[in-house]
Design a protein around this motif. Structure first.
Motif, PDB file in Angstrom:
ATOM      1  N   LEU A  14       9.016  -4.681 -10.706  1.00 18.10           N
ATOM      2  CA  LEU A  14       7.759  -5.657 -10.698  1.00 18.10           C
ATOM      3  C   LEU A  14       8.356  -6.473 -11.572  1.00 18.10           C
ATOM      4  CD1 LEU A  14       4.885  -3.280 -11.814  1.00 18.10           C
ATOM      5  CD2 LEU A  14       5.316  -3.897  -9.613  1.00 18.10           C
ATOM      6  N   TYR A  15       9.692  -7.160 -12.426  1.00 19.94           N
ATOM      7  CA  TYR A  15       9.605  -8.030 -12.943  1.00 19.94           C
ATOM      8  C   TYR A  15      10.440  -9.027 -11.950  1.00 19.94           C
ATOM      9  CZ  TYR A  15       7.886  -7.853 -18.011  1.00 19.94           C
ATOM     10  OH  TYR A  15       7.197  -7.843 -18.842  1.00 19.94           O
TER      11      TYR A  15
ATOM     12  N   LYS B 264       0.839  -1.050  -0.006  1.00 25.49           N
ATOM     13  CA  LYS B 264       0.114  -0.040  -0.500  1.00 25.49           C
ATOM     14  C   LYS B 264       0.431   1.649  -0.290  1.00 25.49           C
ATOM     15  CE  LYS B 264      -3.526  -2.252   2.502  1.00 25.49           C
ATOM     16  NZ  LYS B 264      -4.442  -2.458   3.976  1.00 25.49           N
ATOM     17  N   LEU B 265       1.929   1.173   0.829  1.00 24.03           N
ATOM     18  CA  LEU B 265       2.565   2.321   0.576  1.00 24.03           C
ATOM     19  C   LEU B 265       3.684   2.653  -0.477  1.00 24.03           C
ATOM     20  CD1 LEU B 265       3.934   1.962   4.337  1.00 24.03           C
ATOM     21  CD2 LEU B 265       2.487   3.755   3.764  1.00 24.03           C
TER      22      LEU B 265
ATOM     23  N   GLY C 158       0.896  -7.816  -3.340  1.00 21.56           N
ATOM     24  CA  GLY C 158      -0.040  -7.729  -2.030  1.00 21.56           C
ATOM     25  C   GLY C 158       1.032  -9.511  -1.768  1.00 21.56           C
ATOM     26  N   PRO C 159       0.316 -10.820  -2.296  1.00 18.08           N
ATOM     27  CA  PRO C 159       0.853 -11.533  -1.914  1.00 18.08           C
ATOM     28  C   PRO C 159       2.242 -12.214  -1.402  1.00 18.08           C
ATOM     29  CG  PRO C 159      -1.055 -11.698  -3.595  1.00 18.08           C
ATOM     30  CD  PRO C 159      -0.573 -10.468  -3.285  1.00 18.08           C
ATOM     31  N   LEU C 160       3.287 -11.684  -2.215  1.00 20.93           N
ATOM     32  CA  LEU C 160       4.444 -11.789  -2.326  1.00 20.93           C
ATOM     33  C   LEU C 160       4.930 -11.105  -0.726  1.00 20.93           C
ATOM     34  CD1 LEU C 160       6.134 -11.259  -5.036  1.00 20.93           C
ATOM     35  CD2 LEU C 160       6.124 -13.156  -3.738  1.00 20.93           C
TER      36      LEU C 160
ATOM     37  N   LEU D 169       1.277  -4.414  -9.456  1.00 20.22           N
ATOM     38  CA  LEU D 169       1.775  -4.418  -7.988  1.00 20.22           C
ATOM     39  C   LEU D 169       0.442  -4.543  -6.875  1.00 20.22           C
ATOM     40  CD1 LEU D 169       3.859  -3.521  -5.701  1.00 20.22           C
ATOM     41  CD2 LEU D 169       3.427  -1.365  -5.769  1.00 20.22           C
ATOM     42  N   TRP D 170      -0.181  -4.352  -6.891  1.00 19.34           N
ATOM     43  CA  TRP D 170      -1.423  -5.320  -6.020  1.00 19.34           C
ATOM     44  C   TRP D 170      -1.719  -6.418  -6.265  1.00 19.34           C
ATOM     45  CZ3 TRP D 170      -3.241  -3.470  -1.564  1.00 19.34           C
ATOM     46  CH2 TRP D 170      -4.267  -4.238  -1.174  1.00 19.34           C
TER      47      TRP D 170
END
Length: 287
Positions: free
Chosen positions: A194-195, A73-74, A152-154, A147-148
């Motif tokens: 992201l990659y 989120k940040l 998030g799961p990571l 990213l979300w």
């Protein structure tokens, strides 16, 4: 065994009691008695139990957080804030924070360099938080959605500190690849980081012996777009993917008895290698 004399509370020796803590069996007075599912516990045992509960660990050894998506989120908020600043100020933000290292041809009088080649090393990380301005809203939109969905799961799986380290090191590895392979181009965006998260997700799926096909198909689609869409830095994508995958392998496969040493040692190693390669690349540009 029979004890001689009155039994007193271990915390209040002047108070006799017939009650004992159900965990440590030490005598406790009514003031120290804390109701438990069975009997009563002393304050020390209750404290230790609460501490043990807060130290629950993820599969990678990270601490289980109350909000497992806080860092994601940040990061999204920071990217959006920079984008809002871009909208307010204009293109100059991308020009000031984007990645690039250029110099005029050697031998020209008054030779000038710009970007990282001019000592602006902060660009190797700030460039990961800058995105294309309108009409290309899809740049930040797709990156933040990814990213979300992926991050998030990571974060929940790795824990906050390991996840943040993975993200930032992936971004730096992407910047190093750009400086090595295409230093003159002005590049920016979160795609390198992201990659790295894509690579980490593949490692996690493999670690748990899940079906690899969905993540491999998703990764193949993104790689296809990397080489077919215009104005996409495949160098940043490749560097982030390699760096993030290397860190993730250490995160998920480190032996338990040496987990911290392997995880953080590998993370620092990829970080240092990225910085060294960046320095070498910039030296070639300025020589």
């Amino acid at each position: 065994m029979v004890e001689d004399g009155p039994v007193c509370c271990y915390r209040h020796p002047d108070r006799e009691t017939g009650i004992r803590c159900t965990r440590c069996e030490r005598p406790i007075c009514p003031e120290c008695m804390i109701s438990a599912s069975v009997g009563f516990q002393c304050p020390d045992c209750v404290r230790r139990g609460a501490s043990a509960h807060t130290r629950q660990r993820t599969i990678a050894g990270g601490v289980v957080a109350q909000d497992p998506f806080l860092v994601t989120k940040l990061l999204i908020a920071l990217n959006v804030a920079v984008y809002a600043l871009e909208l307010a100020v204009g293109r100059r933000i991308a020009d000031d924070l984007g990645l690039g290292a250029v110099c005029q041809p050697k031998g020209l009088p008054g030779r000038q360099c710009a970007g990282v080649a001019d000592g602006e090393w902060y660009r190797i990380i700030t460039s990961a938080f800058v995105h294309d301005l309108p009409p290309n809203f899809t740049h930040i939109l797709f990156n933040m959605l990814t990213l979300w969905w992926i991050g998030g799961p990571l974060e929940r799986t790795l824990g906050r500190s390991r996840y943040l380290a993975l993200y930032l090191v992936s971004a730096l590895a992407g910047s190093a690849a750009v400086l090595l392979l295409d230093p003159g181009a002005l590049t920016f965006g979160a795609s390198g980081a992201l990659y790295g998260l894509f690579g980490a997700t593949a490692v996690f799926v493999k670690r748990l012996n899940y079906d690899m096909r969905p993540i491999l198909i998703l990764l193949a689609i993104n790689i296809f777009f990397t080489f077919t869409w215009p104005h996409v830095s495949w160098q940043a994508h490749l560097g982030g993917l390699v760096g993030g995958t290397a860190v993730a392998i250490a995160m998920f496969y480190a032996p338990r008895e040496r987990r911290n040493a392997v995880q953080w040692g590998t993370t620092v190693g990829v970080l240092v290698l990225s910085l060294v390669l960046s320095v070498i690349a910039v030296a070639q540009v300025t020589s």
